[in-house]
Design a protein around this motif. Sequence first.
Motif, PDB file in Angstrom:
ATOM      1  N   MET A   1      -7.210  11.361   6.039  1.00 23.26           N
ATOM      2  CA  MET A   1      -7.888  10.140   6.389  1.00 23.26           C
ATOM      3  C   MET A   1      -8.629   9.840   5.001  1.00 23.26           C
ATOM      4  O   MET A   1      -8.327   8.763   4.409  1.00 23.26           O
ATOM      5  CB  MET A   1      -8.973  10.062   7.482  1.00 23.26           C
ATOM      6  CG  MET A   1      -8.363  10.534   8.754  1.00 23.26           C
ATOM      7  SD  MET A   1      -9.795  10.688   9.949  1.00 23.26           S
ATOM      8  CE  MET A   1      -8.765  11.280  11.406  1.00 23.26           C
ATOM      9  N   VAL A   2      -9.279  10.841   4.142  1.00 22.83           N
ATOM     10  CA  VAL A   2      -9.724  10.436   3.029  1.00 22.83           C
ATOM     11  C   VAL A   2      -8.797  10.111   1.989  1.00 22.83           C
ATOM     12  O   VAL A   2      -8.866   9.394   1.300  1.00 22.83           O
ATOM     13  CB  VAL A   2     -10.771  11.843   2.481  1.00 22.83           C
ATOM     14  CG1 VAL A   2     -11.183  11.609   1.213  1.00 22.83           C
ATOM     15  CG2 VAL A   2     -11.830  11.945   3.553  1.00 22.83           C
ATOM     16  N   LEU A   3      -7.468  10.969   2.032  1.00 22.10           N
ATOM     17  CA  LEU A   3      -6.483  10.852   1.208  1.00 22.10           C
ATOM     18  C   LEU A   3      -5.913   9.474   1.350  1.00 22.10           C
ATOM     19  O   LEU A   3      -5.564   8.679   0.253  1.00 22.10           O
ATOM     20  CB  LEU A   3      -5.550  11.778   1.236  1.00 22.10           C
ATOM     21  CG  LEU A   3      -4.343  11.708   0.228  1.00 22.10           C
ATOM     22  CD1 LEU A   3      -4.713  11.836  -1.144  1.00 22.10           C
ATOM     23  CD2 LEU A   3      -3.372  13.016   0.411  1.00 22.10           C
ATOM     24  N   GLU A   4      -5.745   9.201   2.343  1.00 19.36           N
ATOM     25  CA  GLU A   4      -5.240   7.831   2.572  1.00 19.36           C
ATOM     26  C   GLU A   4      -6.070   6.613   2.202  1.00 19.36           C
ATOM     27  O   GLU A   4      -5.582   5.668   1.295  1.00 19.36           O
ATOM     28  CB  GLU A   4      -5.021   7.558   4.227  1.00 19.36           C
ATOM     29  CG  GLU A   4      -4.197   6.254   4.572  1.00 19.36           C
ATOM     30  CD  GLU A   4      -4.115   6.271   6.196  1.00 19.36           C
ATOM     31  OE1 GLU A   4      -3.900   5.073   6.785  1.00 19.36           O
ATOM     32  OE2 GLU A   4      -3.971   7.102   6.717  1.00 19.36           O
ATOM     33  N   GLY A   5      -7.284   6.675   2.494  1.00 19.95           N
ATOM     34  CA  GLY A   5      -8.198   5.625   1.971  1.00 19.95           C
ATOM     35  C   GLY A   5      -8.267   5.571   0.325  1.00 19.95           C
ATOM     36  O   GLY A   5      -8.064   4.403  -0.564  1.00 19.95           O
ATOM     37  N   ALA A   6      -7.990   7.006  -0.143  1.00 22.03           N
ATOM     38  CA  ALA A   6      -8.059   6.913  -1.767  1.00 22.03           C
ATOM     39  C   ALA A   6      -6.666   6.578  -2.196  1.00 22.03           C
ATOM     40  O   ALA A   6      -6.572   5.641  -3.236  1.00 22.03           O
ATOM     41  CB  ALA A   6      -8.117   8.469  -2.237  1.00 22.03           C
TER      42      ALA A   6
ATOM     43  N   ARG B   1       3.905  12.262  -4.060  1.00 18.53           N
ATOM     44  CA  ARG B   1       4.093  13.479  -4.180  1.00 18.53           C
ATOM     45  C   ARG B   1       2.609  14.194  -3.280  1.00 18.53           C
ATOM     46  O   ARG B   1       2.907  15.343  -2.779  1.00 18.53           O
ATOM     47  CB  ARG B   1       3.999  14.140  -5.472  1.00 18.53           C
ATOM     48  CG  ARG B   1       5.437  13.907  -6.170  1.00 18.53           C
ATOM     49  CD  ARG B   1       5.788  14.579  -7.630  1.00 18.53           C
ATOM     50  NE  ARG B   1       4.705  14.262  -8.383  1.00 18.53           N
ATOM     51  CZ  ARG B   1       5.040  13.191  -9.254  1.00 18.53           C
ATOM     52  NH1 ARG B   1       5.878  12.776  -9.323  1.00 18.53           N
ATOM     53  NH2 ARG B   1       3.871  13.054 -10.175  1.00 18.53           N
ATOM     54  N   ARG B   2       1.459  13.572  -3.645  1.00 19.86           N
ATOM     55  CA  ARG B   2       0.334  14.085  -2.865  1.00 19.86           C
ATOM     56  C   ARG B   2       0.470  14.039  -1.452  1.00 19.86           C
ATOM     57  O   ARG B   2      -0.214  14.668  -0.634  1.00 19.86           O
ATOM     58  CB  ARG B   2      -0.800  13.524  -3.881  1.00 19.86           C
ATOM     59  CG  ARG B   2      -1.257  13.890  -4.915  1.00 19.86           C
ATOM     60  CD  ARG B   2      -2.575  13.462  -5.694  1.00 19.86           C
ATOM     61  NE  ARG B   2      -2.702  13.837  -6.881  1.00 19.86           N
ATOM     62  CZ  ARG B   2      -3.435  15.018  -6.783  1.00 19.86           C
ATOM     63  NH1 ARG B   2      -3.733  15.827  -5.834  1.00 19.86           N
ATOM     64  NH2 ARG B   2      -3.791  15.260  -8.107  1.00 19.86           N
ATOM     65  N   TRP B   3       0.975  12.626  -1.152  1.00 18.46           N
ATOM     66  CA  TRP B   3       1.010  12.482   0.318  1.00 18.46           C
ATOM     67  C   TRP B   3       2.137  13.144   0.927  1.00 18.46           C
ATOM     68  O   TRP B   3       2.090  13.477   2.165  1.00 18.46           O
ATOM     69  CB  TRP B   3       1.157  11.120   0.628  1.00 18.46           C
ATOM     70  CG  TRP B   3       1.154  10.598   1.928  1.00 18.46           C
ATOM     71  CD1 TRP B   3       2.313  10.008   2.704  1.00 18.46           C
ATOM     72  CD2 TRP B   3       0.139  10.469   2.707  1.00 18.46           C
ATOM     73  NE1 TRP B   3       1.721   9.822   3.918  1.00 18.46           N
ATOM     74  CE2 TRP B   3       0.349   9.996   4.031  1.00 18.46           C
ATOM     75  CE3 TRP B   3      -1.315  10.914   2.565  1.00 18.46           C
ATOM     76  CZ2 TRP B   3      -0.498   9.911   4.897  1.00 18.46           C
ATOM     77  CZ3 TRP B   3      -2.265  10.651   3.723  1.00 18.46           C
ATOM     78  CH2 TRP B   3      -1.788  10.233   4.906  1.00 18.46           C
ATOM     79  N   GLY B   4       3.069  13.796   0.125  1.00 20.98           N
ATOM     80  CA  GLY B   4       4.147  14.443   0.568  1.00 20.98           C
ATOM     81  C   GLY B   4       5.300  13.838   1.197  1.00 20.98           C
ATOM     82  O   GLY B   4       6.050  14.009   2.071  1.00 20.98           O
ATOM     83  N   THR B   5       5.555  12.652   0.429  1.00 20.72           N
ATOM     84  CA  THR B   5       6.805  11.577   0.819  1.00 20.72           C
ATOM     85  C   THR B   5       7.532  11.509  -0.654  1.00 20.72           C
ATOM     86  O   THR B   5       7.102  11.829  -1.442  1.00 20.72           O
ATOM     87  CB  THR B   5       6.148  10.368   1.445  1.00 20.72           C
ATOM     88  OG1 THR B   5       7.305   9.554   1.811  1.00 20.72           O
ATOM     89  CG2 THR B   5       5.712   9.559   0.120  1.00 20.72           C
ATOM     90  N   GLU B   6       8.803  11.200  -0.363  1.00 16.80           N
ATOM     91  CA  GLU B   6       9.729  10.754  -1.484  1.00 16.80           C
ATOM     92  C   GLU B   6       9.540   9.261  -2.029  1.00 16.80           C
ATOM     93  O   GLU B   6       9.778   8.404  -1.151  1.00 16.80           O
ATOM     94  CB  GLU B   6      11.100  11.142  -0.889  1.00 16.80           C
ATOM     95  CG  GLU B   6      12.338  10.844  -2.183  1.00 16.80           C
ATOM     96  CD  GLU B   6      12.215  11.920  -3.113  1.00 16.80           C
ATOM     97  OE1 GLU B   6      12.687  11.678  -4.181  1.00 16.80           O
ATOM     98  OE2 GLU B   6      11.653  12.969  -3.078  1.00 16.80           O
TER      99      GLU B   6
END
Length: 388
Positions: A105-110, A154-159
């Motif tokens: 959730m924190v990463l998504e907000g960032a 890449r941090r989120w883990g998607t292409e």
Amino acid sequence: MNPLASAEQAVLGSVLLDPGQLSHLDWLAPDHFYRPVHQALFAALRKLQNDGHPALAAEKAVPLSWVTDAVDEAGLHVRGLTAVYAHTLISACPRTAHAPAYGRMVLEGAIHRSITEHAIRFHQAARADALQGQVEGALHYADVLSGVLSDLARRWGTEPRPVATATPPATASTDPPLVRAGQVADDERFLLAVLAERPRAMDEIVDWLRPKDFADPAHGQLYRCLGALHHRGEPIDRITLLWEAQRRGLLADGTLSSNLLTTICDGVGSGSAEWLGEQVVRSSVTRTAATSARAIRHLAENEALAPGRLINHALHALGPLNEVRARWQTANGHPAPTAPAPSTNGPPPTRMHAALARSTPRPARPPSARPGSAPSPAAMRPPSRGHS
């Protein structure tokens, strides 16, 4: 309190309660937190982890020094942090085992915040270049934003891949008129007059100048008529242009008028079509850059948009700029720059896997294992229904 602030408190509280949760948050960085005090505290916890704090080896009770040392270390970089607030964070954590979910959730907000900030800088650079008759600043920040999007993917883990939105975002411009708007219009009219006077000059620009590069839609449609006549090898003058415009329905719908055609065809037609065409494409680059920046900012400010979709939609919004940029490079005799190679400093696959993984049930520590002599409010509450 908004959900993002609650998630930041929960992830910090889970680590204060259970230092071992840091091993499940390798992909989370201090600058992903919004509040400076949270950034400082998470950085302090990371430092204690790297220094091998004794709490990491504790099998039963987590020593109180884990909390006090973290507060002391963070206090060197931010003001106002106390042990009382640290225990407030502990109380804000419903389940320590859910730390990866809170971290996501924190990463998504960032991700939303970072894309918004870079889109604003991109838009400011495009505006500045438009006023100064330049393109370098806008293109530089476009490259920066593209690199940021790839790193966040890449941090989120998607292409990272461009994907169009189902409905185009509303990007109505609220920008004040450009002080060079009059100069841009004059360049466009002058170019059209040159082409009407010397039709062979079309050969100098036809490969890289497009009707959509004109700021005035009427000028773009007139250039389209010139291009059609040139392509068919037909003569070009005021009468043939007027007839071509009529065949395309441009006179009936009011896009063009006979007076505009007459004014342009009877104007001074001496000049360099190639140089004037470059001025038109130059203004198209900054105008397209500003439009892309507004679209990306609109996407980033939509909190309901998932990070993976946000990144891919933002990459798609950069597509029109990449296309006009390639033609700008051709007009100037330079090859279009290649996309930067992916950074090797991104998180490894194991971190991306952790970022994608939702929290899984893990055995909770007994109340005695939590810092302090008194149990935290989280330990006193009964398990919530529906939680593991």
